[in-house]
Design a protein around this motif. Structure first.
Motif, PDB file in Angstrom:
ATOM      1  N   GLY A  37      -0.240   0.378   6.841  1.00 51.68           N
ATOM      2  CA  GLY A  37      -1.410   1.035   6.287  1.00 51.68           C
ATOM      3  C   GLY A  37      -1.267   1.527   4.860  1.00 51.68           C
ATOM      4  O   GLY A  37      -2.238   2.048   4.291  1.00 51.68           O
ATOM      5  N   GLU A  38      -0.099   1.365   4.250  1.00 46.76           N
ATOM      6  CA  GLU A  38       0.102   1.878   2.898  1.00 46.76           C
ATOM      7  C   GLU A  38      -0.534   0.985   1.835  1.00 46.76           C
ATOM      8  O   GLU A  38      -0.742  -0.217   2.041  1.00 46.76           O
ATOM      9  CB  GLU A  38       1.590   2.036   2.605  1.00 46.76           C
ATOM     10  CG  GLU A  38       2.227   3.196   3.356  1.00 46.76           C
ATOM     11  CD  GLU A  38       3.663   3.433   2.962  1.00 46.76           C
ATOM     12  OE1 GLU A  38       4.091   4.605   3.006  1.00 46.76           O
ATOM     13  OE2 GLU A  38       4.375   2.453   2.622  1.00 46.76           O
ATOM     14  N   ILE A  39      -0.815   1.616   0.690  1.00 41.13           N
ATOM     15  CA  ILE A  39      -1.312   0.907  -0.495  1.00 41.13           C
ATOM     16  C   ILE A  39      -0.160   0.832  -1.488  1.00 41.13           C
ATOM     17  O   ILE A  39       0.360   1.862  -1.930  1.00 41.13           O
ATOM     18  CB  ILE A  39      -2.505   1.652  -1.123  1.00 41.13           C
ATOM     19  CG1 ILE A  39      -3.643   1.806  -0.111  1.00 41.13           C
ATOM     20  CG2 ILE A  39      -3.001   0.908  -2.370  1.00 41.13           C
ATOM     21  CD1 ILE A  39      -4.762   2.712  -0.596  1.00 41.13           C
ATOM     22  N   ILE A  40       0.248  -0.398  -1.822  1.00 38.24           N
ATOM     23  CA  ILE A  40       1.448  -0.605  -2.636  1.00 38.24           C
ATOM     24  C   ILE A  40       1.147  -1.585  -3.762  1.00 38.24           C
ATOM     25  O   ILE A  40       0.502  -2.618  -3.544  1.00 38.24           O
ATOM     26  CB  ILE A  40       2.620  -1.150  -1.784  1.00 38.24           C
ATOM     27  CG1 ILE A  40       2.946  -0.166  -0.647  1.00 38.24           C
ATOM     28  CG2 ILE A  40       3.850  -1.399  -2.648  1.00 38.24           C
ATOM     29  CD1 ILE A  40       4.015  -0.677   0.304  1.00 38.24           C
ATOM     30  N   ALA A 102      -3.531   8.432  -8.999  1.00 44.66           N
ATOM     31  CA  ALA A 102      -3.147   8.886  -7.656  1.00 44.66           C
ATOM     32  C   ALA A 102      -3.748   8.033  -6.547  1.00 44.66           C
ATOM     33  O   ALA A 102      -4.247   8.544  -5.532  1.00 44.66           O
ATOM     34  CB  ALA A 102      -3.545  10.350  -7.481  1.00 44.66           C
ATOM     35  N   SER A 103      -3.704   6.699  -6.725  1.00 45.82           N
ATOM     36  CA  SER A 103      -4.317   5.792  -5.746  1.00 45.82           C
ATOM     37  C   SER A 103      -3.293   5.000  -4.934  1.00 45.82           C
ATOM     38  O   SER A 103      -3.657   4.331  -3.970  1.00 45.82           O
ATOM     39  CB  SER A 103      -5.254   4.815  -6.463  1.00 45.82           C
ATOM     40  OG  SER A 103      -4.536   4.043  -7.410  1.00 45.82           O
ATOM     41  N   LEU A 104      -2.027   5.067  -5.308  1.00 42.33           N
ATOM     42  CA  LEU A 104      -1.000   4.255  -4.651  1.00 42.33           C
ATOM     43  C   LEU A 104      -0.055   5.120  -3.817  1.00 42.33           C
ATOM     44  O   LEU A 104       0.346   6.210  -4.226  1.00 42.33           O
ATOM     45  CB  LEU A 104      -0.170   3.509  -5.687  1.00 42.33           C
ATOM     46  CG  LEU A 104      -0.886   2.561  -6.647  1.00 42.33           C
ATOM     47  CD1 LEU A 104       0.100   2.026  -7.683  1.00 42.33           C
ATOM     48  CD2 LEU A 104      -1.538   1.415  -5.884  1.00 42.33           C
ATOM     49  N   ASP A 105       0.303   4.599  -2.663  1.00 40.12           N
ATOM     50  CA  ASP A 105       1.362   5.245  -1.882  1.00 40.12           C
ATOM     51  C   ASP A 105       2.726   4.950  -2.486  1.00 40.12           C
ATOM     52  O   ASP A 105       3.600   5.819  -2.527  1.00 40.12           O
ATOM     53  CB  ASP A 105       1.332   4.744  -0.435  1.00 40.12           C
ATOM     54  CG  ASP A 105       0.090   5.198   0.311  1.00 40.12           C
ATOM     55  OD1 ASP A 105      -0.087   6.421   0.460  1.00 40.12           O
ATOM     56  OD2 ASP A 105      -0.699   4.330   0.725  1.00 40.12           O
TER      57      ASP A 105
END
Length: 258
Positions: A37-40, A102-105
């Protein structure tokens, strides 16, 4: 800097699936520790091998953004990742990421920072893009660690000096811990991945470097063509004689935004 044309891309596609570069890529994957589920962001995604591995790790509930300035590399990455709907390959570079604050994990970059004129600015840009608690992983070779046997060490030194001109910084890992801290990142780890070969393997890092170094030196007139040819031939001859030795260390640096 190397131009990643179609021929170079085909060479990289072959070697990047070999054991040496897979170990190097795995070092960054493990430090990043991608979760479902992470955004990378894969910064300088190249041919998309790591991008695809990250896509499998985060699954369809996550999102992977592959960023690269090379048309040929983006095409290769798109072809490799076409089965993953949650992967987007886009034009861009480390100094100006096409993402919101602040949009990326997490964000990762492998063998890219050596080409950057302003590494602190790239780290600051990654910091901007990360959520609180987000992680940045940068992997790069410290070329001061290169040990490469030759019976003609002065010629080897000239070839290495020529190769140094294809990047901006040959000692990126040595600078990264301080740069991370200055950007506000908490340094988590610095992990060495050493490639050491006594055989010249077709899929090995050394074989790729012989091909690329010879091509770069000749194309830019940095050493005489005959000298570059004889240098490459000597390495292949040493391998046949059982006298080949090559070693270099890649470092994986991990930091967290707090």
């Amino acid at each position: 800097m190397l131009e990643f044309d179609a021929e170079t891309t085909r060479l990289l596609d072959s070697v990047y699936e070999g054991a040496d570069v897979t170990r190097r890529r795995r070092g960054s994957f493990d430090a990043l520790s991608p979760a479902p589920g992470e955004i990378i962001a894969d910064i300088g995604c190249g041919n998309g091998l790591l991008t695809a591995e990250l896509a499998r790790a985060v699954g369809p509930m996550g999102r992977i953004l592959g960023i690269d300035p090379s048309d040929a590399m983006r095409q290769s990455a798109e072809n490799r990742c076409r089965e993953y709907d949650w992967v987007e390959i886009t034009d861009g570079w480390a100094g100006q990421l096409p993402v919101e604050d602040a949009s990326l994990d997490k964000a990762v970059s492998v063998q890219v920072f050596e080409y950057l004129d302003d590494i602190p600015a790239a780290v600051a840009e990654a910091y901007r893009s990360l959520k609180q608690g987000g992680r940045l992983v940068v992997g790069d070779i410290h070329f001061g660690s290169l040990v490469w046997f030759s019976q003609y060490p002065k010629r080897m030194a000239r070839m290495v000096k020529a190769w140094d001109q294809h990047f901006v910084d040959r000692e990126v890992p040595a600078h990264l811990p301080a740069i991370f801290r200055d950007a506000g990142l908490i340094l988590e780890s610095v992990t060495p991945v050493t490639i050491c070969d006594t055989q010249l393997r077709p899929d090995g890092l050394a074989n790729m470097m012989i091909i690329l170094m010879k091509r770069f030196a000749e194309a830019n007139g940095l050493v005489p063509e005959l000298e570059a040819k004889e240098w490459a031939e000597e390495q292949r001859s040493l391998a046949k004689q059982g006298k080949f030795f090559f070693s270099v260390t890649h470092f994986v640096v991990s930091g967290r935004k707090v």
